[in-house]
Design an enzyme around this catalytic site. Structure first.
Site, mmCIF file in Angstrom:
data_model
loop_
_atom_site.group_PDB
_atom_site.id
_atom_site.type_symbol
_atom_site.label_atom_id
_atom_site.label_comp_id
_atom_site.label_asym_id
_atom_site.label_seq_id
_atom_site.Cartn_x
_atom_site.Cartn_y
_atom_site.Cartn_z
ATOM 1 N N HIS A 134 0.858 -1.148 -0.074
ATOM 2 C CA HIS A 134 -0.118 -0.004 0.081
ATOM 3 C C HIS A 134 0.910 1.052 0.120
ATOM 4 O O HIS A 134 0.966 1.871 1.140
ATOM 5 C CB HIS A 134 -0.921 -0.088 1.265
ATOM 6 N N ASP A 225 -2.220 -1.762 12.424
ATOM 7 C CA ASP A 225 -3.250 -1.563 11.514
ATOM 8 C C ASP A 225 -4.133 -2.866 11.787
ATOM 9 O O ASP A 225 -3.829 -3.562 12.611
ATOM 10 C CB ASP A 225 -2.616 -1.886 10.060
HETATM 11 N N1 CP Z 1 -5.946 4.028 4.541
HETATM 12 C C1 CP Z 1 -6.770 3.514 3.465
HETATM 13 O O1 CP Z 1 -6.378 3.090 2.340
HETATM 14 O O2 CP Z 1 -8.122 3.606 3.615
HETATM 15 P P1 CP Z 1 -9.395 3.137 2.564
HETATM 16 O O3 CP Z 1 -9.426 1.664 2.696
HETATM 17 O O4 CP Z 1 -10.668 3.601 3.289
HETATM 18 O O5 CP Z 1 -9.109 3.677 1.234
HETATM 19 N N1 NVA Z 2 -4.447 -3.894 5.777
HETATM 20 C C1 NVA Z 2 -5.637 -3.248 5.350
HETATM 21 C C2 NVA Z 2 -5.415 -1.905 5.081
HETATM 22 C C3 NVA Z 2 -6.497 -0.936 4.714
HETATM 23 C C4 NVA Z 2 -6.335 0.330 4.277
HETATM 24 C C5 NVA Z 2 -6.213 -4.192 4.357
HETATM 25 O O1 NVA Z 2 -5.687 -4.458 3.238
HETATM 26 O O2 NVA Z 2 -7.531 -4.389 4.624
#
Ligand code: CP
Ligand code: NVA
Length: 308
Positions: A134, A225
């Protein structure tokens, strides 16, 4: 033209330039209404496709607003509405979209989908989250740390919990921005060794410490997270919660970090699971600045992608 696929595959100087540009753009907006355009409109007449195969609040809204502030237009597409990987190959979708839009942001499951899209698109592709990484989130996190505390180089960053996609991008950033990284969590949820090796290969210290209290000693930044990501099966929830409970970020843990240590979470948070409300709403938490900074960081990413 550049695609923004990952932090470890983007040059250090380019990453630094994007953070600095994000900071300048944020400062230049100077409290103006959120819907007001920036002074310069580098995305004027540009169309950006935002593809979501998973839910999103921050990524969806920040990209949409960011493109508009830069003078461009967006088209939000849900995976279910497209023929993506069902009716036609990802490669063909990439070729077709490239005839209509100037840039593609995609949030998807498999990293291979992102890579196939980037390989066959003739416009820049941005990684808006995969099961594995991400990077846009972490650009916002670096911007947030630095606007509160100055350069992140040489600082100690601790991740407590699941060694997931956000953790992976943060470890890549440790190597690229030069900060030390400690992971604390159960061995079954360790980050991939390839990210440990990448960061160590850039000369920073990476530690895996099973004891969360020892891990956060001397931390400048503590990050966590969700314990169950969007790609994780719901059936794994109870087992994961049992494995991760000891790694909750709470006030008792934060007292072992430096007194001015920041707390970050990419959000959405599950209050009183991976982090207590006391920490999330406490004086060291910068989670809502972090959310806002998605906007500024991604505007810099998009300008870099298009070279404008
Ligand atoms: N942190 C983040 O990517 O949030 P969303 O899943 O709401 O886009
Ligand atoms: N680790 C989480 C991040 C969300 C922004 C997911 O992948 O669901």
């Amino acid at each position: 033209m550049n695609s923004f696929l990952d932090i470890h595959t983007t040059g250090k100087a380019d990453l630094r330039a994007m953070i600095d540009s994000a900071r300048r753009m944020k400062d230049a907006r100077n409290g103006r209404p959120k819907g007001a355009p920036d002074d310069d409109l580098p995305l004027k007449n540009r169309m950006v496709a935002l593809i979501f195969e998973k839910p999103s609040t921050r990524t969806r809204v920040s990209f949409d607003v960011g493109v508009r502030q830069l003078g461009g237009q967006t088209m939000i597409l849900s995976g279910a509405d497209l023929q993506l990987g069902h009716g036609e190959t990802i490669a063909d979708t990439a070729r077709v979209l490239s005839r209509f839009v100037d840039m593609i942001m995609i949030r998807t499951f498999e990293e291979a989908t992102l890579q196939e899209m980037a390989e066959h698109a003739s416009v820049p592709v941005i990684n808006g989250l995969t099961n594995r990484t991400h990077p846009c989130q972490i650009m916002a996190d670096i911007l947030t740390y630095e606007e509160h505390r100055g350069s992140i180089a040489g600082k100690k960053v601790v991740w407590s919990g699941d060694g997931n996609n956000v953790c992976a991008s943060l470890m890549q950033a440790a190597g690229q921005f030069g900060f030390d990284f400690t992971f604390t969590g159960p061995p079954t949820l360790d980050p991939e060794q390839v990210w440990v090796d990448f960061a160590r290969g850039q000369g920073v210290k990476v530690e895996i410490e099973r004891d969360p209290v020892k891990a956060v000693e001397g931390a400048d930044l503590v990050v966590t997270d969700t314990w169950v990501s969007m790609h994780d099966p719901q059936s794994a929830k109870e087992r994961r919660h049992n494995q991760l409970r000891a790694y909750q970020v709470n006030e008792a843990l934060m007292v072992h970090a430096k007194p001015d240590a920041l707390f970050m979470h990419c959000l959405p948070a599950h209050r009183d699971e991976e982090v207590t409300s006391a920490v999330m709403d406490g004086p060291n938490s910068v989670v809502f600045d972090e959310a806002e900074n998605r906007l500024h960081a991604q505007k810099a990413v998009m300008r870099w992608c298009l070279g404008v």
